[in-house]
Design an enzyme around this catalytic site. Structure first.
Site, mmCIF file in Angstrom:
data_model
loop_
_atom_site.group_PDB
_atom_site.id
_atom_site.type_symbol
_atom_site.label_atom_id
_atom_site.label_comp_id
_atom_site.label_asym_id
_atom_site.label_seq_id
_atom_site.Cartn_x
_atom_site.Cartn_y
_atom_site.Cartn_z
ATOM 1 N N HIS A 135 0.871 -1.180 0.000
ATOM 2 C CA HIS A 135 0.000 0.000 0.000
ATOM 3 C C HIS A 135 0.910 1.233 0.000
ATOM 4 O O HIS A 135 2.021 1.177 0.557
ATOM 5 C CB HIS A 135 -0.825 -0.062 1.285
ATOM 6 C CG HIS A 135 -1.903 0.952 1.408
ATOM 7 N ND1 HIS A 135 -1.669 2.240 1.809
ATOM 8 C CD2 HIS A 135 -3.240 0.867 1.200
ATOM 9 C CE1 HIS A 135 -2.806 2.906 1.858
ATOM 10 N NE2 HIS A 135 -3.775 2.094 1.489
ATOM 11 N N ASP A 212 2.712 -4.787 8.003
ATOM 12 C CA ASP A 212 1.518 -3.960 7.847
ATOM 13 C C ASP A 212 0.309 -4.887 7.936
ATOM 14 O O ASP A 212 -0.004 -5.601 6.984
ATOM 15 C CB ASP A 212 1.592 -3.242 6.484
ATOM 16 C CG ASP A 212 0.282 -2.585 6.095
ATOM 17 O OD1 ASP A 212 -0.706 -2.714 6.835
ATOM 18 O OD2 ASP A 212 0.256 -1.948 5.025
ATOM 19 N N GLN A 215 -4.981 -5.130 6.818
ATOM 20 C CA GLN A 215 -6.036 -5.990 6.265
ATOM 21 C C GLN A 215 -6.043 -7.376 6.889
ATOM 22 O O GLN A 215 -6.815 -8.235 6.451
ATOM 23 C CB GLN A 215 -5.848 -6.144 4.735
ATOM 24 C CG GLN A 215 -5.985 -4.865 3.970
ATOM 25 C CD GLN A 215 -7.387 -4.261 4.048
ATOM 26 O OE1 GLN A 215 -8.358 -4.939 4.381
ATOM 27 N NE2 GLN A 215 -7.492 -2.988 3.740
ATOM 28 N N LYS A 238 -10.616 -0.694 10.440
ATOM 29 C CA LYS A 238 -10.774 -1.875 9.574
ATOM 30 C C LYS A 238 -11.101 -3.111 10.407
ATOM 31 O O LYS A 238 -11.211 -4.214 9.896
ATOM 32 C CB LYS A 238 -9.511 -2.098 8.747
ATOM 33 C CG LYS A 238 -9.252 -0.925 7.787
ATOM 34 C CD LYS A 238 -8.150 -1.204 6.827
ATOM 35 C CE LYS A 238 -7.582 0.048 6.211
ATOM 36 N NZ LYS A 238 -8.280 0.477 5.004
ATOM 37 N N CYS A 377 -4.755 2.426 -3.691
ATOM 38 C CA CYS A 377 -3.494 2.918 -3.100
ATOM 39 C C CYS A 377 -2.341 1.942 -3.351
ATOM 40 O O CYS A 377 -1.446 1.805 -2.509
ATOM 41 C CB CYS A 377 -3.624 3.181 -1.594
ATOM 42 S SG CYS A 377 -4.832 4.437 -1.216
HETATM 43 N N1 PMP Z 1 -1.990 -0.795 4.558
HETATM 44 C C1 PMP Z 1 -2.968 -1.488 3.981
HETATM 45 C C2 PMP Z 1 -2.690 -2.853 3.449
HETATM 46 C C3 PMP Z 1 -4.236 -0.914 3.872
HETATM 47 O O1 PMP Z 1 -5.219 -1.597 3.286
HETATM 48 C C4 PMP Z 1 -4.468 0.376 4.381
HETATM 49 C C5 PMP Z 1 -5.824 1.044 4.257
HETATM 50 N N2 PMP Z 1 -6.395 0.949 2.992
HETATM 51 C C6 PMP Z 1 -3.413 1.037 4.995
HETATM 52 C C7 PMP Z 1 -2.186 0.425 5.072
HETATM 53 C C8 PMP Z 1 -3.579 2.401 5.576
HETATM 54 O O2 PMP Z 1 -4.467 2.352 6.648
HETATM 55 P P1 PMP Z 1 -5.033 3.693 7.294
HETATM 56 O O3 PMP Z 1 -5.560 4.515 6.155
HETATM 57 O O4 PMP Z 1 -6.103 3.230 8.205
HETATM 58 O O5 PMP Z 1 -3.894 4.342 7.997
#
Ligand code: PMP
Length: 419
Positions: A135, A212, A215, A238, A377
């Site tokens: 991401h 990370d 998910q 999430k 993203c």
């Molecule tokens: N890493 C992953 C794999 C994600 O899916 C996301 C959110 N789409 C993020 C990081 C960022 O999370 P947040 O916007 O809640 O900080």
């Protein structure tokens, strides 16, 4: 299909999806005159009443600042906030509560590590190893730290099946590697990375690893000690909790040796104009008034998920994914991305021949179906797949086979329109 439905019906007796749905008020509404099918859980999840109540109760009864007051409300707020930390500790099986740092979310957690641990360790010519799935929030913070230190990113490619190329990963780790930062579950493809193995490979060379987990935590049980992760990051929103709260887990010895990220109240033990002594863990990393209600809401979300049971959630979602895959496979012109089902969690990422994903998103919205269309993203990953965007239906344990039928039928109609 009937067999799948029968199998699903059998599961339903173990997993009562109708009962859990009752706990989520937002699911029970119509969108454009159609029943809502909320399939955008990788973006954010809906909240059970228990989480909403915990936040309302906090603001209605206990609201005060933490760690400072000598009055009862402040004591209650502090107890709630620290109980939340202990709840998170147990949830990820961290050794100690001081290894749990409350942050705004995964993004802030990764920025914290990149700006403190990363900057401390990186020098000219050093490398940070990432995977092709990352991401943007697990790319850009490292890019910034590397630019400043004249270090560079090294990207491990993905196999055609949408998984990390493990041998190339092992080869990419060198004497110059200072850090590995990898996604646990890909938000764009659903790929479950074998993080325990990937961490062990990095540790053989003494390289620390950040995972990370944005998910992962809502779909698979996570045990940071078993994984031996050095850092593990996730977001409350999430995981059926509120926005604006998240967690950085870090091994105590690493957190101890890191400089603070932000400076201000609560992160100090004494301040003079000549010299400041920093507070102990985890407060050294929690400058300023924290998101107290957010932490309490997150704890309520974790307690809710634990009542439902992550093993049962994972099993039920796997059946949903299996069912959804079969239904989508029947839609002419539809192409699904990602690895085989046994190495994937909760995500159906696809394109439909001759129809732009954004058009699909707009049409599905008119049908009451909430999905995400775009690059998620993950622009480097999209480039690797050779597409600008995909449509992503992402599942949670409150989704049903009926919603997947609704999705497949609507896609069939989209296909007819754009023939
Ligand atoms: N890493 C992953 C794999 C994600 O899916 C996301 C959110 N789409 C993020 C990081 C960022 O999370 P947040 O916007 O809640 O900080």
């Amino acid at each position: 299909m009937i067999g799948v439905r029968a199998a699903h019906a059998a599961t339903d007796t173990r997993f009562d999806v109708d009962a859990v749905r009752k706990d989520f008020p937002a699911l029970h509404q119509e969108v454009h005159g159609k029943p809502l099918a909320y399939l955008d859980n990788a973006a954010t999840t809906q909240k059970p009443q228990a989480v909403i109540d915990a936040i309302v109760n906090f603001y209605s009864r206990d609201n005060a600042n933490v760690h400072r007051g000598v009055h009862l409300l402040s004591e209650r707020a502090t107890a709630g906030y620290e109980h939340a930390r202990e709840t998170v500790r147990r949830f990820v099986n961290a050794r100690e509560a001081r290894e749990i740092v409350f942050v705004r979310g995964t993004t802030e957690a990764i920025n914290l590590v990149a700006q403190t641990f990363g900057r401390q360790r990186l020098g000219e010519g050093d490398e940070v190893v990432l995977s092709a799935f990352e991401h943007h929030s697990n790319i850009v913070p490292w890019q910034i730290a590397c630019d400043e230190k004249r270090a560079r990113l090294r990207v491990v490619p993905m196999t055609g099946a949408g998984e990390i190329a493990i041998e190339e990963y092992a080869r990419s780790l060198t004497d110059r590697t200072r850090m590995v930062s990898l996604v646990h579950v890909s938000n764009a493809l659903g790929t479950i990375n074998p993080v325990r193995r990937l961490i062990a490979i990095a540790h053989e060379r003494g390289i620390p690893v950040l995972v990370d987990g944005a998910q992962a935590v809502a779909h698979v049980p996570v045990d940071v000690q078993q994984l031996d992760a050095d850092f593990y990051a996730f977001s409350g929103h999430k995981l059926f909790g509120p926005t604006g709260i998240g967690v950085l887990y870090g091994k105590a010895n690493l957190l101890e040796a890191m400089p603070p990220y932000q400076a201000g109240g609560d992160m100090i033990s004494s301040v003079t104009f000549e010299r400041t002594l920093y507070n102990t863990l985890p407060y050294k990393f929690e400058a300023g008034t924290p998101n107290i209600a957010g932490a309490i809401g997150l704890a309520a979300a974790i307690e809710y998920v634990q009542r439902v049971g992550l093993d049962r959630i994972a099993a039920y979602e796997h059946e949903l994914l299996d069912y959804g895959t079969r239904r989508l496979d029947d839609v002419p012109g539809l192409r699904l991305y990602g690895p085989p089902l046994d190495r994937k969690a909760a995500i159906l990422s696809f394109t439909l021949a001759n129809v732009h994903p954004h058009d699909i998103g707009t049409i599905l919205d008119q049908e009451g179906i909430a999905i995400r269309a775009g690059h998620h993203c993950c622009q480097p990953l999209m480039r690797r797949l050779g597409v600008d965007a995909t449509v992503r239906a992402s599942l949670a344990f409150y989704n049903t086979v009926d919603e997947l039928d609704q999705l497949a039928s609507a896609l069939g109609r989209v296909r007819e329109v754009f023939r």
